[in-house]
Structure formats: structure tokens, C-alpha cells
Design a protein around this motif. Sequence first.
Motif, short mmCIF file in Angstrom:
data_model
loop_
_atom_site.label_atom_id
_atom_site.label_comp_id
_atom_site.label_asym_id
_atom_site.label_seq_id
_atom_site.Cartn_x
_atom_site.Cartn_y
_atom_site.Cartn_z
N LYS A 3 0.83 -1.21 0.00
CA LYS A 3 0.00 0.00 0.00
C LYS A 3 0.87 1.26 0.00
N LEU A 4 1.95 1.23 0.78
CA LEU A 4 2.85 2.38 0.86
C LEU A 4 3.52 2.64 -0.49
N ILE A 5 4.02 1.57 -1.12
CA ILE A 5 4.69 1.73 -2.41
C ILE A 5 3.70 2.23 -3.47
N GLN A 6 2.47 1.68 -3.45
CA GLN A 6 1.45 2.11 -4.40
C GLN A 6 1.11 3.58 -4.21
N THR A 7 1.06 4.01 -2.94
CA THR A 7 0.79 5.42 -2.64
C THR A 7 1.92 6.31 -3.13
N LEU A 8 3.16 5.87 -2.95
CA LEU A 8 4.31 6.64 -3.42
C LEU A 8 4.29 6.77 -4.95
N ILE A 9 3.92 5.69 -5.62
CA ILE A 9 3.84 5.72 -7.10
C ILE A 9 2.75 6.69 -7.55
N SER A 10 1.60 6.67 -6.86
CA SER A 10 0.53 7.63 -7.17
C SER A 10 1.00 9.06 -6.93
N GLY A 11 1.77 9.24 -5.85
CA GLY A 11 2.32 10.56 -5.56
C GLY A 11 3.30 11.02 -6.62
N THR A 123 -9.23 9.12 -25.31
CA THR A 123 -8.09 8.21 -25.14
C THR A 123 -7.29 8.20 -26.43
N MET A 124 -6.13 8.81 -26.39
CA MET A 124 -5.33 8.95 -27.61
C MET A 124 -4.25 7.89 -27.73
N PHE A 125 -3.72 7.45 -26.58
CA PHE A 125 -2.67 6.44 -26.60
C PHE A 125 -2.97 5.38 -25.53
N GLN A 126 -2.62 4.16 -25.81
CA GLN A 126 -2.79 3.07 -24.85
C GLN A 126 -1.42 2.68 -24.29
N PHE A 127 -1.32 2.67 -22.96
CA PHE A 127 -0.07 2.29 -22.31
C PHE A 127 -0.32 1.10 -21.39
N PRO A 128 0.54 0.09 -21.44
CA PRO A 128 0.35 -1.08 -20.57
C PRO A 128 0.63 -0.74 -19.11
N THR A 129 -0.05 -1.42 -18.21
CA THR A 129 0.20 -1.28 -16.78
C THR A 129 1.16 -2.37 -16.34
N LEU A 130 2.25 -1.98 -15.70
CA LEU A 130 3.26 -2.93 -15.26
C LEU A 130 2.95 -3.39 -13.84
N GLU A 131 3.30 -4.64 -13.53
CA GLU A 131 3.03 -5.20 -12.20
C GLU A 131 4.29 -5.84 -11.65
N PHE A 132 4.69 -5.40 -10.44
CA PHE A 132 5.86 -5.95 -9.76
C PHE A 132 5.48 -6.30 -8.33
N ASP A 138 1.18 2.42 -13.60
CA ASP A 138 0.51 2.82 -14.84
C ASP A 138 1.55 3.32 -15.85
N GLY A 139 1.34 2.97 -17.11
CA GLY A 139 2.26 3.40 -18.16
C GLY A 139 2.31 4.91 -18.30
N ILE A 140 1.17 5.58 -18.06
CA ILE A 140 1.12 7.05 -18.15
C ILE A 140 2.02 7.67 -17.08
N THR A 141 2.04 7.04 -15.88
CA THR A 141 2.89 7.54 -14.79
C THR A 141 4.35 7.51 -15.20
N LEU A 142 4.79 6.38 -15.75
CA LEU A 142 6.18 6.26 -16.19
C LEU A 142 6.52 7.27 -17.28
N LEU A 143 5.61 7.38 -18.26
CA LEU A 143 5.85 8.30 -19.37
C LEU A 143 5.93 9.75 -18.88
N THR A 144 5.02 10.12 -17.95
CA THR A 144 5.02 11.49 -17.42
C THR A 144 6.33 11.80 -16.70
N LEU A 145 6.80 10.85 -15.89
CA LEU A 145 8.07 11.03 -15.17
C LEU A 145 9.23 11.18 -16.14
N ILE A 146 9.26 10.34 -17.16
CA ILE A 146 10.36 10.38 -18.14
C ILE A 146 10.35 11.70 -18.91
N VAL A 147 9.16 12.10 -19.38
CA VAL A 147 9.03 13.34 -20.15
C VAL A 147 9.42 14.55 -19.29
#
Length: 292
Positions: A3-11, A123-132, A138-147
Amino acid sequence: MVKLIQTLISGLSLGSIYALIALGYTMVYGIAKMLNFAHGDIIMVGAYAVITSVLTLNLPPVVAILISILVCVVLGITIEFLAYRPLRQAPPLSVLITAIGVSYLLQNLALLIFGSEQKATPTMFQFPTLEFGGVYIDGITLLTLIVTAVIMIALTLFIAKTRMGKAMRAVSEDKGAAELMGISVNRTITITFAIGSALAAVAALFYGMSYIYIRPTTGSMPGIKAFTAAVFGGIGSIPGAMLGGILMGIIEQMSKTYISTLWSDAIVFGVLVLVLVVKPTGLLGKKISEKV
């Protein structure tokens, strides 16, 4: 722990959007030494440009994004030329009041044109959701951070290495001396607004993909929080805007998860006050001595 890691990722996801918006704020303030409170509303205009291009004109997503950037750049340059340039020698309070007025003007124009009902971002682009290990990214989260990270690095290099970047630093230090050295202050500030507005369009794209619905007042609260993030990290500092945005997002998301959604905004702004009491220039801001 999950839950903590998921919250940090959302943050991180929320914070990267704040950081994108804060980069536009800090770019304009760092060069022109003015707070463009209409920046959040330029994001709203950019989001409506994407929606109109895709849903009404049936244009491809890439073309819609380019149109959004063009609309925001033209709007930013127009605002600078009509509203801010005549006040170049005016007291800072006059510029601040004008910026607030421009913000309300853009909101009400959007209300007249698009109505008060919220509109869904396509919805313009589809991004896969990664699970660890039970943690979903969420793929959008990763893309936003990278951009956001790429834009921060590109802006830092642009200001440090290019001829226009050096002109921007000169204008930031002393407009009068820069003009005597042959630098066009008006042209430099216009280009700064153009870059800041282009960043607003990029922020509008990721905000729309993350939060789906857009309304005429959409840019107000994210704009205020992004300004807070810029101050938190040290307004005028590009890495500071990135750091402030990320920390703001994490603090807000942690507050919502572990304390209360009703108190999250109060906690975020309270942390800002505490940081500024301890370090008035922000986390990465620098003290500047001025001769009187």
C-alpha cells in the motif's frame, strides 16, 4: 508495504504533473521576474484544444498535440504582448493583479465557448500497466516522469549552453545592462513565454490523460499547487521546480491515504510554510544580494 509503495507511485504520478506545470512557472519567473498566474488557465486552453481537435475535427492524436502546443504558444505570446509588456516598468503588484485578471478572462471565455459541463479527454494512446510483486505502475505515470525529467534536463542545458539561454540569463540578471549589450529584452521575454506556454500544452496532455475530465476552471487548483511546488523547490530554479513538484505530489497523496482527503491540501500548504520558515528561498533556491 504494498500500500505504501502504491501510494508513493501515485504521488510520483501526481507530482510529475505538478512538476511539468511548475517548470513553466519557474521559467517565466526566472527570466522575466513576474508571476504568470494565468499559466494554469493556458493549460486548460491546451486541453480544450486537444479535445476539439480529436473529437470535433477528427484529427489524429499527434496532430492534435501539435495544434495544442501551437495554440498555447500563440496564446502565451499574445498575453505577454497585450497584458504584460505595457507593464514592464510598472510596480510588481500591478503585474500580479493583471495576471489574475487574465486568468479570470480565460476562464470566462472558455465558459462562454465550451459551456460549464465537463468534457472527457479522448483516449489517444494506450499504455500497458506494469506489475511488480503486487504493485501496479501505470504506463502514463512512467511516461510522465520520463518526459518531465527529459524536459528539465533539456531546459537546463538550453539555458546554460545556447546563445538564447545566455541572453535569458543576462535579462534575468539586469534588463538594462542586457539591452546595452545588444540583447533584445522584449524578444527574449517573448521567447520565454513561448517556451513556458509550450510546456503548459505538454502538461495539459498528461493532465488530461490522468484525470480525464476538463472544465473551464480545471487549471486553477493545479496551477496554484504547481506555483506552490515552484516556491517549495526554489522559484527560478529548474531542478527546484522538478523536486518541488514531485515532493508536493507525494505529500498530497500520502496525506489523502493515511490522514484524510479533506486535510490533504491544508497539509501540503502547511509543509510549504514550514519549509519557507526554515529556508525562505526554497529547497534549491539561492540567496541573491542586491545593491541598494
